[in-house]
Enzyme design. Structure first.
Site, PDB file in Angstrom:
ATOM      1  CG  ASP A  38      42.088  44.248  18.629  1.00 55.00           C
ATOM      2  OD1 ASP A  38      41.637  43.744  19.684  1.00 55.00           O
ATOM      3  OD2 ASP A  38      43.512  44.775  18.553  1.00 55.00           O
ATOM      4  CG  ASP A 237      47.241  44.370  17.907  1.00 55.72           C
ATOM      5  OD1 ASP A 237      46.074  43.791  18.079  1.00 55.72           O
ATOM      6  OD2 ASP A 237      47.860  44.546  18.674  1.00 55.72           O
ATOM      7  CG  ASP A 241      42.826  40.465  17.297  1.00 57.90           C
ATOM      8  OD1 ASP A 241      41.879  40.603  17.867  1.00 57.90           O
ATOM      9  OD2 ASP A 241      43.898  41.163  17.507  1.00 57.90           O
TER      10      ASP A 241
HETATM   11  P1  ADP Z   1      42.323  42.396  25.105  1.00 58.44           P
HETATM   12  O1  ADP Z   1      41.244  42.107  23.911  1.00 58.44           O
HETATM   13  O2  ADP Z   1      42.145  43.537  25.437  1.00 58.44           O
HETATM   14  O3  ADP Z   1      43.763  42.048  24.603  1.00 58.44           O
HETATM   15  P2  ADP Z   1      42.282  40.048  26.845  1.00 58.44           P
HETATM   16  O4  ADP Z   1      41.079  39.040  26.102  1.00 58.44           O
HETATM   17  O5  ADP Z   1      43.517  39.472  26.493  1.00 58.44           O
HETATM   18  O6  ADP Z   1      41.737  41.347  25.954  1.00 58.44           O
HETATM   19  O7  ADP Z   1      42.019  40.340  28.478  1.00 58.44           O
HETATM   20  C1  ADP Z   1      40.818  40.545  28.755  1.00 58.44           C
HETATM   21  C2  ADP Z   1      40.826  41.208  30.119  1.00 58.44           C
HETATM   22  O8  ADP Z   1      41.419  39.969  30.906  1.00 58.44           O
HETATM   23  C3  ADP Z   1      42.040  42.479  30.234  1.00 58.44           C
HETATM   24  O9  ADP Z   1      41.200  43.504  29.827  1.00 58.44           O
HETATM   25  C4  ADP Z   1      42.178  42.256  31.708  1.00 58.44           C
HETATM   26  O10 ADP Z   1      41.331  42.870  32.547  1.00 58.44           O
HETATM   27  C5  ADP Z   1      42.498  40.745  32.034  1.00 58.44           C
HETATM   28  N1  ADP Z   1      43.756  40.183  31.671  1.00 58.44           N
HETATM   29  C6  ADP Z   1      44.341  39.599  30.546  1.00 58.44           C
HETATM   30  N2  ADP Z   1      45.575  39.223  30.870  1.00 58.44           N
HETATM   31  C7  ADP Z   1      45.657  39.898  32.061  1.00 58.44           C
HETATM   32  C8  ADP Z   1      47.041  40.025  32.598  1.00 58.44           C
HETATM   33  N3  ADP Z   1      48.363  39.271  32.159  1.00 58.44           N
HETATM   34  N4  ADP Z   1      47.267  40.733  33.633  1.00 58.44           N
HETATM   35  C9  ADP Z   1      45.863  41.381  34.269  1.00 58.44           C
HETATM   36  N5  ADP Z   1      44.690  41.188  33.522  1.00 58.44           N
HETATM   37  C10 ADP Z   1      44.818  40.555  32.429  1.00 58.44           C
HETATM   38 MG    MG Z   2      44.845  43.901  20.005  1.00 54.32          MG
END
Ligand code: ADP
Ligand code: MG
Length: 292
Positions: A38, A237, A241
């Site tokens: 990840d 983490d 995941d």
């Molecule tokens: P990661 O694997 O990086 O944790 P997520 O699947 O949680 O990614 O989120 C994917 C994308 O959605 C982020 O890179 C961001 O662009 C957007 N995103 C998710 N949650 C938020 C949030 N709370 N505020 C702003 N953007 C968000």
């Molecule tokens: Mg992570």
């Protein structure tokens, strides 16, 4: 392996800060042919910081940050923490949030001060038909620097791009090299956008990556590699995941990660360092050699 040699192996690993929950995982670790990592919080520190605020039109930077931080105060996402911290550092007071809604893998929305706020990735903005104009190029430039740009819309109009940077852990690059020297295919997996993922993967020395993977799709990627004949290790983490950690041949959780990830994994890297992966594999190989 004999129960005795497994016990010795588990003890050796523990000395290196690698907590092995079951003997079977210790034996399978030596056979791992592909390791999925990840990005956020696993390869990187998982503590993003705001680096850029680019406002659109007449918008005021402080006012935009206040609205964005107020919106994000309802979210537990690491990106949200970065926005809230940045506002606090500038002494900005938060407003009141109503109708808060998290859109997994995309962003968040809510009402603040009678305004409708939307904050998240390009895909979310496209789905809501928000006009992005030349801010797409600005976002691309930020992403090429390995930053994560997020779009912020007020009343369905783009108000700003806010970018965060999440540095790679100091020893991730060397730890990834160790895996590759062991002949292991290293693959990065992230929900983040493609351009940012590419920049981070390049910095980390990883050739193969999947970006914009939705939370529910992570475990599917593990299965895909398994169907290609790989013995798959998964390291993560986050809550996102957990299903992938459970389904992998060996799941590795980062010790500083969420409880759900740790409970779903076979092995916990207590020091948070990816060196624990090659350490676990080395102990596994030694354990299997001892029984021959
Ligand atoms: P990661 O694997 O990086 O944790 P997520 O699947 O949680 O990614 O989120 C994917 C994308 O959605 C982020 O890179 C961001 O662009 C957007 N995103 C998710 N949650 C938020 C949030 N709370 N505020 C702003 N953007 C968000
Ligand atoms: Mg992570």
């Amino acid at each position: 392996a004999t129960p005795m040699s497994v016990m010795v192996g588990v003890g050796k690993a523990a000395e290196a800060g690698v907590l092995i929950r079951n003997g079977e995982a210790l034996q399978t670790a030596s056979k791992i042919s592909a390791m999925i990592l990840d990005k956020t919080g696993t390869i990187t520190l998982g503590a993003p910081k705001v680096t850029d605020v680019l406002v659109a039109g007449e918008h005021d930077e402080q006012a935009v940050l206040r609205l964005a931080a107020t919106l994000e105060s309802g979210s537990e996402h690491p990106l949200a923490m970065a926005i809230v911290e940045s506002a606090q550092e500038r002494g900005i007071e938060m407003g009141k949030v109503s109708n808060f809604n998290a859109i997994a893998g995309h962003g968040v929305q809510a009402d603040v001060d009678g305004k409708t706020l939307l904050f998240g990735n390009e895909k979310l903005m496209r789905e809501r038909t928000i006009e992005l104009g030349d801010f797409v190029e600005k976002a691309q430039a930020l992403a090429a620097e390995a930053k994560t740009p997020m779009y912020f819309a007020v009343d369905n109009k783009l108000a700003a791009i806010i970018a965060v940077a999440d540095p790679i852990k100091e020893d991730s690059i060397a730890a990834i090299k160790r895996l590759q020297h062991n002949g292991i295919r290293v693959v990065m997996l992230t929900g983040d956008n493609r351009a940012t993922a590419k920049a981070v993967a390049e910095k980390a020395g990883i050739k193969e990556f999947f970006a914009e993977v939705l939370p529910e799709e992570k475990s599917k990627k593990v299965q895909e590699l398994q169907m290609e004949g790989e013995v798959v290790g998964m390291t993560g983490d986050g809550i996102n995941d957990a299903p992938a950690l459970a389904i992998a041949n060996v799941g590795f959780a980062i010790g500083t990660g969420t409880d759900v990830a740790i409970e779903s994994a076979d092995i916990t890297l207590m020091r948070g360092s990816l060196h624990g992966l090659a350490d676990a594999i080395a102990v596994s190989k030694a354990t299997l050699r001892n029984i021959k």
